[in-house]
Design a protein around this motif. Sequence first.
Motif, mmCIF file in Angstrom:
data_model
loop_
_atom_site.group_PDB
_atom_site.id
_atom_site.type_symbol
_atom_site.label_atom_id
_atom_site.label_comp_id
_atom_site.label_asym_id
_atom_site.label_seq_id
_atom_site.Cartn_x
_atom_site.Cartn_y
_atom_site.Cartn_z
ATOM 1 N N VAL A 1 0.847 -1.163 0.165
ATOM 2 C CA VAL A 1 0.035 0.013 -0.085
ATOM 3 C C VAL A 1 0.971 1.230 -0.058
ATOM 4 O O VAL A 1 1.806 1.354 0.888
ATOM 5 N N PHE A 2 0.793 1.973 -0.814
ATOM 6 C CA PHE A 2 1.450 3.399 -1.157
ATOM 7 C C PHE A 2 0.520 4.775 -0.741
ATOM 8 O O PHE A 2 -0.136 4.972 -1.443
ATOM 9 N N PRO A 3 0.973 4.941 0.668
ATOM 10 C CA PRO A 3 0.119 6.336 0.914
ATOM 11 C C PRO A 3 0.616 7.474 0.139
ATOM 12 O O PRO A 3 0.090 8.328 -0.147
ATOM 13 N N SER A 4 1.904 7.274 -0.411
ATOM 14 C CA SER A 4 2.545 8.340 -1.331
ATOM 15 C C SER A 4 3.679 7.523 -2.095
ATOM 16 O O SER A 4 4.009 6.361 -1.561
ATOM 17 N N PRO A 5 3.893 8.025 -3.141
ATOM 18 C CA PRO A 5 4.861 7.198 -3.829
ATOM 19 C C PRO A 5 6.341 7.068 -3.306
ATOM 20 O O PRO A 5 7.233 6.489 -3.543
ATOM 21 N N LYS A 6 6.486 7.911 -2.237
ATOM 22 C CA LYS A 6 7.703 7.666 -1.108
ATOM 23 C C LYS A 6 7.708 6.767 -0.150
ATOM 24 O O LYS A 6 8.635 6.797 0.589
ATOM 25 N N VAL A 7 6.465 6.334 0.200
ATOM 26 C CA VAL A 7 6.405 5.586 1.247
ATOM 27 C C VAL A 7 5.385 4.171 0.930
ATOM 28 O O VAL A 7 4.481 4.399 0.133
ATOM 29 N N VAL A 8 5.728 3.150 1.484
ATOM 30 C CA VAL A 8 5.034 1.828 1.391
ATOM 31 C C VAL A 8 4.829 0.998 2.528
ATOM 32 O O VAL A 8 5.886 1.124 3.421
ATOM 33 N N LEU A 9 3.846 0.505 2.725
ATOM 34 C CA LEU A 9 3.383 -0.401 3.680
ATOM 35 C C LEU A 9 2.976 -1.715 3.168
ATOM 36 O O LEU A 9 2.224 -1.954 2.432
ATOM 37 N N LYS A 10 3.723 -2.744 3.738
ATOM 38 C CA LYS A 10 3.746 -4.046 2.889
ATOM 39 C C LYS A 10 3.176 -5.019 4.047
ATOM 40 O O LYS A 10 3.464 -5.059 5.340
ATOM 41 N N ALA A 11 2.597 -6.246 3.421
ATOM 42 C CA ALA A 11 2.241 -7.314 4.089
ATOM 43 C C ALA A 11 2.522 -8.472 3.131
ATOM 44 O O ALA A 11 1.832 -8.585 2.099
ATOM 45 N N THR A 12 3.237 -9.460 3.752
ATOM 46 C CA THR A 12 3.888 -10.698 2.775
ATOM 47 C C THR A 12 3.698 -11.984 3.390
ATOM 48 O O THR A 12 4.096 -12.070 4.632
ATOM 49 N N TYR A 13 2.942 -12.964 2.605
ATOM 50 C CA TYR A 13 3.289 -14.526 3.170
ATOM 51 C C TYR A 13 4.074 -15.026 2.276
ATOM 52 O O TYR A 13 3.887 -14.851 0.976
#
Length: 524
Positions: A488-500
Amino acid sequence: MSIIGWSGARAADGDVNEALMKKMEAMEQRIQSLEAELRQKQIAAPEKQASAAEKAASGEKQTLPSEKMSKKAAARDTKKSANGVAPEAAPQDPQAKPSSKSGTLDVRTFDVSTKPSDLPILGLAPSPVAGLSIGAYGEVKFGSMQNPAANGQWQNGFDAARMVLLPTYAITDNIIFNAEIEFEHAGSGFDNDDKLHGTAEIEQLWIDFKIVDQFNWRAPGIDLVPIGYINQHHEPTQFYSVNRPELYNGLIPSTWKVPGTSVYGTITEDLKYQVMVSATNEDFGDSFDNRTAAKSAPPAGTPYFPGIDGLTALTFSNPPLGDFQQLSNAVGVSGRLDFTPTFLPGFGGSISAYYSPNTTPRGAHGDLGNFLGASSLTMFDAEFRYRMPNTGLELRGEYVRVEFGHPENLRANNDSDPTDNVGKSMYGYYGEIAYHVPLGTFLSSDWEAVPFYNYTYENFQTGGFAGTDANLPTGAGQRQFHTAGVAVFPSPKVVLKATYQRVIDKSIVGALSDSFLGGVGFFF
């Protein structure tokens, strides 16, 4: 007043009123014309932004007037990558300066009037020195993973994986300094070799001499081997999984940094190149304490860990970067071609290769006292990224192959461990599908979600083994990785990730290396 005089005055008033009416009509038409012009500009602006974003999403480099007229550059490389997350546009400015890890010119410019995220000092402030900029990227990881050393027990954990500072300085319009200063795993190192407990290091350090578009020189320094895409564009906003794609966790020993020098340039609008000469990788994976004053492997009879083996591939084979501690006089050569064909919008790809005539360190030996001769290393990589225009669909793929000359001279085949042996080759490949979903505007920015799935296969223990060890591979060197999640990119400069991630190998008990991970990354 006479009737004639009254009539004349009335006629005069009528003329004045008529003239005023005509002027008012003319003013109204002018206002309508200006309003129409303003509406056209407002409509055109988003189209231009969308076009720029589409080019950035495809990995396509844009040629700006400042590039053609002079070598005024940009500060830190904005990595217009195929991840569909385009860096925010910034107005042009004479302070702009050229910079690129990959040997191409990406442009980012700065102006005091720009919004804070476009300012050259960590996106927060104007530069106190003309030509100076400082960027940063980093990532934090957390979650739960199986520990194969604990029979697959699930264990929770946290890792301040890295924090990187990116200073750049335009000494002149054509002489550019670049560096990366990296703090890994919370940054306080006490292990000389594997950095698994934290370290601070210089990951890149070089000066570019911009000559002409077709030919530029990167002076000797610490630089990245031009292999693959993620090795050169490894910021966390450039890939969707919490960890880097598996091919770059051993088969390509990312971050693959070496003492080296290179030339690079633009062949055509669609084709760019880079050629590097560097210190060779070494088949030596032990600590610096086991390097002798003669700059050789420890004396015969003293065991040491290999740099290349059938379990971790090339993970520990990177050459040392400091204090003349290289264990070989051999030189490696590598090269890369990047293509972004104009006839296929949204597509970017590359082919690259690396060759070293010898990875064997001075004084290398097996556990039986046998001294080891030369063994060459050849690597080939081909990758592509495709963001289908006018859709959210994105595809990626990559293939890597490594060939060894004289595997009987590799330390792993002579270290009394029959399970980590290496054959004549290693290889791996992956395919990935992702889809970009706009989430709307929150907290004054446009959010985007990118669900993805990646399949990777690697084989580090192919046929052709030769050496003094018994050959009893466990199957752990042949692995499949099923990785799914969302970025999930709240901004092109920040990313929140979840991975299995599900890991499968051919060992008796299986890989026992599955994981549920979350991550936070940034790059500005």
